[in-house]
Design a protein around this motif. Structure first.
Motif, PDB file in Angstrom:
ATOM      1  N   ILE A  26       0.828  -1.203   0.000  1.00 36.37           N
ATOM      2  CA  ILE A  26       0.000   0.000   0.000  1.00 36.37           C
ATOM      3  C   ILE A  26       0.864   1.255   0.000  1.00 36.37           C
ATOM      4  N   GLY A  27       1.952   1.254   0.772  1.00 33.47           N
ATOM      5  CA  GLY A  27       2.805   2.428   0.851  1.00 33.47           C
ATOM      6  C   GLY A  27       3.398   2.798  -0.494  1.00 33.47           C
ATOM      7  N   ALA A  28       3.865   1.808  -1.243  1.00 30.25           N
ATOM      8  CA  ALA A  28       4.437   2.074  -2.566  1.00 30.25           C
ATOM      9  C   ALA A  28       3.378   2.585  -3.524  1.00 30.25           C
ATOM     10  N   ALA A  29       2.185   1.999  -3.470  1.00 32.26           N
ATOM     11  CA  ALA A  29       1.099   2.443  -4.358  1.00 32.26           C
ATOM     12  C   ALA A  29       0.673   3.867  -4.007  1.00 32.26           C
ATOM     13  N   LEU A  30       0.610   4.182  -2.718  1.00 35.73           N
ATOM     14  CA  LEU A  30       0.304   5.560  -2.307  1.00 35.73           C
ATOM     15  C   LEU A  30       1.345   6.528  -2.858  1.00 35.73           C
ATOM     16  N   GLY A 190      -9.475  -3.609   4.180  1.00 36.63           N
ATOM     17  CA  GLY A 190      -9.754  -5.033   4.251  1.00 36.63           C
ATOM     18  C   GLY A 190      -8.530  -5.775   3.746  1.00 36.63           C
ATOM     19  N   PHE A 191      -8.744  -6.921   3.103  1.00 35.16           N
ATOM     20  CA  PHE A 191      -7.611  -7.689   2.593  1.00 35.16           C
ATOM     21  C   PHE A 191      -7.039  -7.015   1.346  1.00 35.16           C
ATOM     22  N   VAL A 192      -5.725  -6.799   1.345  1.00 33.97           N
ATOM     23  CA  VAL A 192      -5.017  -6.220   0.210  1.00 33.97           C
ATOM     24  C   VAL A 192      -3.891  -7.177  -0.172  1.00 33.97           C
ATOM     25  N   LYS A 193      -3.712  -7.392  -1.449  1.00 34.99           N
ATOM     26  CA  LYS A 193      -2.719  -8.354  -1.936  1.00 34.99           C
ATOM     27  C   LYS A 193      -1.314  -7.779  -1.784  1.00 34.99           C
ATOM     28  N   THR A 194      -0.604  -8.196  -0.741  1.00 38.14           N
ATOM     29  CA  THR A 194       0.762  -7.748  -0.475  1.00 38.14           C
ATOM     30  C   THR A 194       1.604  -8.949  -0.044  1.00 38.14           C
ATOM     31  N   HIS A 195       2.886  -8.701   0.215  1.00 35.08           N
ATOM     32  CA  HIS A 195       3.745  -9.793   0.676  1.00 35.08           C
ATOM     33  C   HIS A 195       3.339 -10.259   2.075  1.00 35.08           C
ATOM     34  N   LEU A 196       2.622  -9.412   2.820  1.00 35.83           N
ATOM     35  CA  LEU A 196       2.154  -9.819   4.146  1.00 35.83           C
ATOM     36  C   LEU A 196       0.957 -10.751   4.059  1.00 35.83           C
ATOM     37  N   THR A 197      -0.050 -10.380   3.269  1.00 31.55           N
ATOM     38  CA  THR A 197      -1.234 -11.236   3.152  1.00 31.55           C
ATOM     39  C   THR A 197      -0.927 -12.511   2.362  1.00 31.55           C
ATOM     40  N   ALA A 198       0.190 -12.534   1.636  1.00 34.06           N
ATOM     41  CA  ALA A 198       0.582 -13.762   0.932  1.00 34.06           C
ATOM     42  C   ALA A 198       0.892 -14.892   1.915  1.00 34.06           C
ATOM     43  N   LYS A 199       1.085 -14.555   3.185  1.00 33.32           N
ATOM     44  CA  LYS A 199       1.343 -15.568   4.206  1.00 33.32           C
ATOM     45  C   LYS A 199       0.071 -16.326   4.591  1.00 33.32           C
ATOM     46  N   ASN A 200      -1.101 -15.783   4.260  1.00 28.69           N
ATOM     47  CA  ASN A 200      -2.359 -16.425   4.643  1.00 28.69           C
ATOM     48  C   ASN A 200      -2.607 -17.664   3.793  1.00 28.69           C
ATOM     49  N   ASP A 201      -3.127 -18.699   4.408  1.00 24.93           N
ATOM     50  CA  ASP A 201      -3.424 -19.933   3.683  1.00 24.93           C
ATOM     51  C   ASP A 201      -4.924 -20.153   3.539  1.00 24.93           C
ATOM     52  N   PHE A 202      -5.712 -19.058   3.612  1.00 19.48           N
ATOM     53  CA  PHE A 202      -7.159 -19.161   3.442  1.00 19.48           C
ATOM     54  C   PHE A 202      -7.603 -18.175   2.366  1.00 19.48           C
ATOM     55  N   GLN A 208      -8.242  -6.895  -2.552  1.00 17.99           N
ATOM     56  CA  GLN A 208      -7.969  -5.782  -3.445  1.00 17.99           C
ATOM     57  C   GLN A 208      -6.486  -5.682  -3.756  1.00 17.99           C
ATOM     58  N   THR A 209      -6.155  -4.952  -4.817  1.00 16.82           N
ATOM     59  CA  THR A 209      -4.769  -4.685  -5.147  1.00 16.82           C
ATOM     60  C   THR A 209      -4.289  -3.468  -4.349  1.00 16.82           C
ATOM     61  N   PRO A 210      -2.974  -3.310  -4.191  1.00 13.32           N
ATOM     62  CA  PRO A 210      -2.470  -2.104  -3.533  1.00 13.32           C
ATOM     63  C   PRO A 210      -2.903  -0.826  -4.241  1.00 13.32           C
ATOM     64  N   GLU A 211      -3.009  -0.869  -5.563  1.00  9.62           N
ATOM     65  CA  GLU A 211      -3.430   0.299  -6.318  1.00  9.62           C
ATOM     66  C   GLU A 211      -4.871   0.673  -6.004  1.00  9.62           C
ATOM     67  N   ALA A 214      -4.803   2.249  -2.549  1.00  7.87           N
ATOM     68  CA  ALA A 214      -4.269   3.613  -2.566  1.00  7.87           C
ATOM     69  C   ALA A 214      -5.291   4.595  -3.114  1.00  7.87           C
ATOM     70  N   THR A 215      -6.002   4.197  -4.154  1.00  8.97           N
ATOM     71  CA  THR A 215      -7.030   5.073  -4.725  1.00  8.97           C
ATOM     72  C   THR A 215      -8.105   5.396  -3.697  1.00  8.97           C
ATOM     73  N   ALA A 216      -8.549   4.367  -2.956  1.00  9.03           N
ATOM     74  CA  ALA A 216      -9.571   4.586  -1.921  1.00  9.03           C
ATOM     75  C   ALA A 216      -9.055   5.505  -0.824  1.00  9.03           C
ATOM     76  N   ILE A 217      -7.785   5.353  -0.464  1.00  9.98           N
ATOM     77  CA  ILE A 217      -7.217   6.182   0.599  1.00  9.98           C
ATOM     78  C   ILE A 217      -7.120   7.638   0.157  1.00  9.98           C
ATOM     79  N   TRP A 218      -6.589   7.887  -1.030  1.00 10.82           N
ATOM     80  CA  TRP A 218      -6.473   9.272  -1.496  1.00 10.82           C
ATOM     81  C   TRP A 218      -7.833   9.916  -1.704  1.00 10.82           C
ATOM     82  N   GLN A 219      -8.804   9.148  -2.155  1.00 11.43           N
ATOM     83  CA  GLN A 219     -10.156   9.701  -2.299  1.00 11.43           C
ATOM     84  C   GLN A 219     -10.719  10.086  -0.944  1.00 11.43           C
TER      85      GLN A 219
END
Length: 260
Positions: A26-30, A190-202, A208-211, A214-219
């Motif tokens: 998310i930080g990089a996308a922001l 909510g859930f965002v596809k990052t290297h952190l959530t890639a650890k989840n096995d469910f 959502q994507t980081p992009e 980021a769009t939702a945050i800036w809006q």
């Protein structure tokens, strides 16, 4: 009565934005979206090479690598920002650590480090920047918490409490700082596809994507919202779940654990 809780931001080219944890996710996308909008953006994280990739081809980017657990590095970094840009208008705390674990799997040392990254570093950052923002009477603070802080969720034994604390902290900051002219933003993805959530096995609902995040945050920041939560079809469901009696909520959560 229905006015925004924060001052809306219309001119991004006039903003100096410090993103803590901008090397990925998310930080990089922001960072990329803010740079594209013409803001001056300071990108911070430990990995300088990754920051350079995010900032490439953007003359309005300032790369400031450091470890958020290094208290002295905060002071040195902020001094560099003052020297080069004269200050900041918005600081967003994006740095986070996460590992899925049940309560009997927690390692105390690892848990302490996660809490220090997710929460302790925020206090260090606030102590560094708030005196100047308060003296100026303007600026904004954004905390990226999580819907995992809404309630006790399976596998978030350390991460969840750290994010619940950030939600509480954002509410305190708003009460303290809004009367002094500062904006405060509570960001609950909510859930965002990052290297952190890639650890989840469910299966992660409404991923959502980081992009998109980021769009939702800036809006949300542009319109002056206090809490920015997304995707709403998922976060609204969790907000409703919060209202249920514990007996019902625990039964629903136990069903989720069995099926995940």
């Amino acid at each position: 009565m229905f006015a925004p809780l924060n001052q809306p931001i219309e001119n991004w080219t006039a903003q100096r934005i410090w993103l803590i944890g901008a090397s990925s996710g998310i930080g990089a996308a922001l960072a990329q979206q803010a740079l594209a909008a013409g803001a001056a953006v300071i990108l911070s994280a430990r990995r300088q090479t990754q920051l350079e990739i995010v900032a490439q081809r953007h003359p309005n980017a300032m790369i400031l690598p450091f470890d958020v657990l290094d208290t002295a590095a905060w002071q040195r970094g902020y001094a560099d920002i003052i020297a080069q840009l004269g200050g900041v208008d918005l600081v967003i705390f994006c740095a986070a650590d996460y590992r899925p674990e049940r309560s009997w799997e927690v390692d105390p040392a690892t848990a302490a480090q996660t809490l220090q990254i997710n929460l302790g570093s925020v206090y260090t950052g606030l102590a560094t920047i708030l005196p100047d923002l308060i003296a100026r009477g303007s600026g904004g603070i954004g905390l990226i918490a999580s819907v995992a802080g809404y309630m006790g969720l399976p596998n978030a034994t350390v991460y969840g409490p750290s994010k619940a604390a950030m939600i509480n902290l954002a509410e305190i900051l708003y009460a303290d700082l809004h009367p002094k002219g500062l904006n405060v933003y509570l960001i609950n993805p909510g859930f965002v596809k990052t290297h952190l959530t890639a650890k989840n096995d469910f299966t992660m609902p409404a991923l959502q994507t980081p992009e998109q995040a980021a769009t939702a945050i800036w809006q949300g920041i542009s319109s002056g919202k206090f809490e920015i939560h997304f995707p709403r079809r998922f976060t609204q469901t969790l907000k409703l779940l919060q209202l249920l009696p514990y007996r019902w909520r625990f039964n629903l959560l136990s069903t989720f654990v069995k099926t995940s």
